[in-house]
Design an enzyme around this catalytic site. Structure first.
Site, mmCIF file in Angstrom:
data_model
loop_
_atom_site.group_PDB
_atom_site.id
_atom_site.type_symbol
_atom_site.label_atom_id
_atom_site.label_comp_id
_atom_site.label_asym_id
_atom_site.label_seq_id
_atom_site.Cartn_x
_atom_site.Cartn_y
_atom_site.Cartn_z
ATOM 1 N N THR A 156 0.866 -1.187 0.000
ATOM 2 C CA THR A 156 0.000 0.000 0.000
ATOM 3 C C THR A 156 0.893 1.224 0.000
ATOM 4 O O THR A 156 1.590 1.496 0.970
ATOM 5 C CB THR A 156 -0.913 0.001 1.241
ATOM 6 O OG1 THR A 156 -1.642 -1.205 1.212
ATOM 7 C CG2 THR A 156 -1.869 1.162 1.205
ATOM 8 N N PHE A 200 -7.724 -6.066 -1.856
ATOM 9 C CA PHE A 200 -8.918 -5.688 -1.091
ATOM 10 C C PHE A 200 -9.221 -6.713 -0.001
ATOM 11 O O PHE A 200 -10.332 -6.783 0.491
ATOM 12 C CB PHE A 200 -10.123 -5.536 -2.021
ATOM 13 C CG PHE A 200 -9.916 -4.518 -3.111
ATOM 14 C CD1 PHE A 200 -9.919 -3.163 -2.805
ATOM 15 C CD2 PHE A 200 -9.698 -4.896 -4.424
ATOM 16 C CE1 PHE A 200 -9.716 -2.201 -3.796
ATOM 17 C CE2 PHE A 200 -9.495 -3.953 -5.426
ATOM 18 C CZ PHE A 200 -9.507 -2.604 -5.110
ATOM 19 N N CYS A 232 -5.439 -0.609 7.463
ATOM 20 C CA CYS A 232 -5.764 0.057 6.195
ATOM 21 C C CYS A 232 -6.532 1.353 6.333
ATOM 22 O O CYS A 232 -6.120 2.374 5.797
ATOM 23 C CB CYS A 232 -6.553 -0.899 5.307
ATOM 24 S SG CYS A 232 -5.495 -2.118 4.529
ATOM 25 N N LYS A 279 -10.200 -6.438 15.203
ATOM 26 C CA LYS A 279 -11.448 -7.111 14.838
ATOM 27 C C LYS A 279 -11.253 -8.599 15.112
ATOM 28 O O LYS A 279 -10.110 -9.045 15.314
ATOM 29 C CB LYS A 279 -11.810 -6.849 13.380
ATOM 30 C CG LYS A 279 -10.849 -7.470 12.383
ATOM 31 C CD LYS A 279 -11.397 -7.352 10.972
ATOM 32 C CE LYS A 279 -10.607 -8.249 10.044
ATOM 33 N NZ LYS A 279 -11.087 -8.227 8.681
#
Ligand code: UDX
Length: 454
Positions: free
Chosen positions: A120, A157, A283, A343
């Site tokens: 990224t 993604f 991200c 998460k």
């Protein structure tokens, strides 16, 4: 096809293992010998469900090495997927990417190699990597006749915890290059996924409604911007529901009903409308920041993206304020936080809401206890200053607490017998930071149930 993947973090490893599983010959180059040893032994250095199964299925086509000379020569595609950590000023540190690109260039020897920027990186980095490759290649004494290469972008993604699913069964594949031959090579590489012609792994069957995967084949800058624009949109969707959530609380509405009611509109869609303490991870925070920074280089403001970040940060403060409103005094209170990972189904602690909430509580004089089913060990390493607050057991977390907050929606927390813990608490205040528990049931069990929104 022959593929080389440089870097075996989440993105690199998932890409390498998945492509080998699809039948390509893959060599993963990783500078950390320990990681290489682990991977060769079939063990996965990160916590990612299914990865070890896929590693073993892909093993005949997969090689791990520390040597670029073993991976790059002859490769049709080289993915560069090294880490780009944030510098103290928030901009990504591109040192690893530069070194990787320089080293790749020194080993290129094929008639045509596509070098894919998978890390990224800021928009425009494709051009930057292209320049580094060309400089480094030109400096090689043994410049190889007939060797050509071009740079492409192929944004990732994948969601952590669902990395293999998102790679084999994606919503779309995006490839971008200003060189048409590169696009053709990548199109070929991804054919088995695009047409879904591979045999699904036993542990991850193909979804029933899975159709051919749309391919977005575009120019370099557009592919790079798609990555940022997609992540920022998801981030602002979450912040939007959280902003509405606070208003819902004030007017006496139920945000989960509101989210359901708006999400059923096809134009809006129900995903990424789950209210809670907000996003974390590697991200959304980094990408929204980078998007604003890129816009700044053009003297352009991005107020919507900026607001999404502000709202997300505010949710963490709101969690603390909800406790303060309830307990009146935080000093000396014992507060348990359930979940450290940003998460469930990952041990990734990057931008974890729990860490911020814990620090805010400690700053206000509370005594904090922390628990996570998986991420505890990593937490000890990455946050040694907070490690003394860790508890091994859930009983230990609840014992004598003034309040407990559910921050990460681990299945273990949702499914546990909550009736066992209420009696252990000093005051049975339960703040549901994810709207994940049944309010009525918790109230029946004796908790004073509060939700983060409403
Ligand atoms: C994300 C993107 O989904 C992925 O496409 C991109 O390439 C990398 O970033 P990831 O960070 O692994 O993936 O996690 P994701 O499942 O998207 O969740 C991000 C955060 O948002 C988590 O903290 C999650 O708890 C939170 N979230 C998600 C919400 O608060 N509400 C939601 O409705 C969805």
């Amino acid at each position: 096809m022959k593929v080389c993947v440089v870097g075996t973090g989440y993105v690199g490893l998932t890409t390498g293992v998945s492509l080998a599983f699809l039948g390509h010959d893959v060599t993963c180059v990783e500078i950390d010998q320990n990681k290489v040893d682990m991977l060769r032994a079939g063990r996965c250095p990160i916590y990612e469900p299914g990865m070890e199964d896929l590693l073993s299925e892909a093993a005949p086509k997969l090689n791990f090495t520390t040597s670029f000379a073993e991976g790059v020569p002859g490769a049709d595609v080289v993915f560069v997927a090294v880490q780009t950590p944030s510098s103290p000023d928030g901009s990504p540190d591109l040192r690893y990417l530069r070194t990787a690109a320089e080293t790749v260039a020194q080993h290129l020897d094929h008639t045509f190699t596509v070098v894919v920027n998978k890390s990224t990186v800021p928009i425009g980095s494709g051009n930057w990597v292209d320049a580094i490759l060309r400089d480094s290649f030109a400096q090689c004494e043994d410049r190889r006749e007939g060797c050509e290469f071009a740079v492409a972008s192929n944004p990732e993604f994948l969601r952590e915890g669902n990395a293999i699913h998102d790679t084999l069964y994606p919503d779309r594949i995006v490839i971008g290059s200003d060189n048409p031959r590169s696009l053709e090579v990548l199109n070929q590489l991804y054919r088995p996924i695009i047409n879904q012609t591979f045999t699904a792994p036993g542990f991850l069957p193909r979804p029933d409604d899975m159709a051919a995967v749309p391919l977005v084949s575009t120019d370099l800058a557009s592919a790079e911007l798609i990555k940022y624009a997609a992540n920022a949109f998801l981030a602002l969707k979450i912040s939007y529901v959280n902003e509405i959530g606070q208003l819902a609380g004030k007017v006496g509405a139920d945000i989960t009903e509101v989210a359901r009611g708006i999400g059923l509109d096809d134009r809006i869609g129900s995903r990424f409308l789950e209210p809670g303490v907000g996003w974390g991870g590697s991200c959304f925070g980094k990408d929204t920041k980078a998007l604003i920074a890129t816009a700044g280089e053009y003297n352009y403001e991005m107020p919507i993206v900026r607001a999404a970040r502000d709202v997300n940060e505010r949710q963490r403060v709101i969690a603390v304020e909800r406790l303060q409103d309830e307990l009146r005094i935080l000093k000396g209170r014992r507060i348990g936080l359930l979940g450290l990972a940003f998460k469930p189904n990952t041990d990734d602690l990057r931008d974890s809401p729990t860490v911020d909430i814990a620090k805010l509580l400690i700053a206000r004089g509370a005594r904090v206890r922390l628990h996570d089913p998986i991420a505890g060990e990593r937490f000890r390493r990455e946050y040694p200053e907070l490690a003394p607050h860790l508890t091994e057991t859930i009983d230990g977390l609840f014992d004598d607490c003034d309040a407990v907050v559910l921050v990460t929606k681990w299945a273990q927390y949702l499914e546990m017998d909550w009736s066992k813990f209420v009696g252990l608490m000093r005051t049975p205040i339960l703040l549901d930071g994810r709207h994940a528990l049944d309010a009525e049931r918790m109230t029946r069990l004796g908790y004073r149930y509060l939700a983060i929104s409403g």
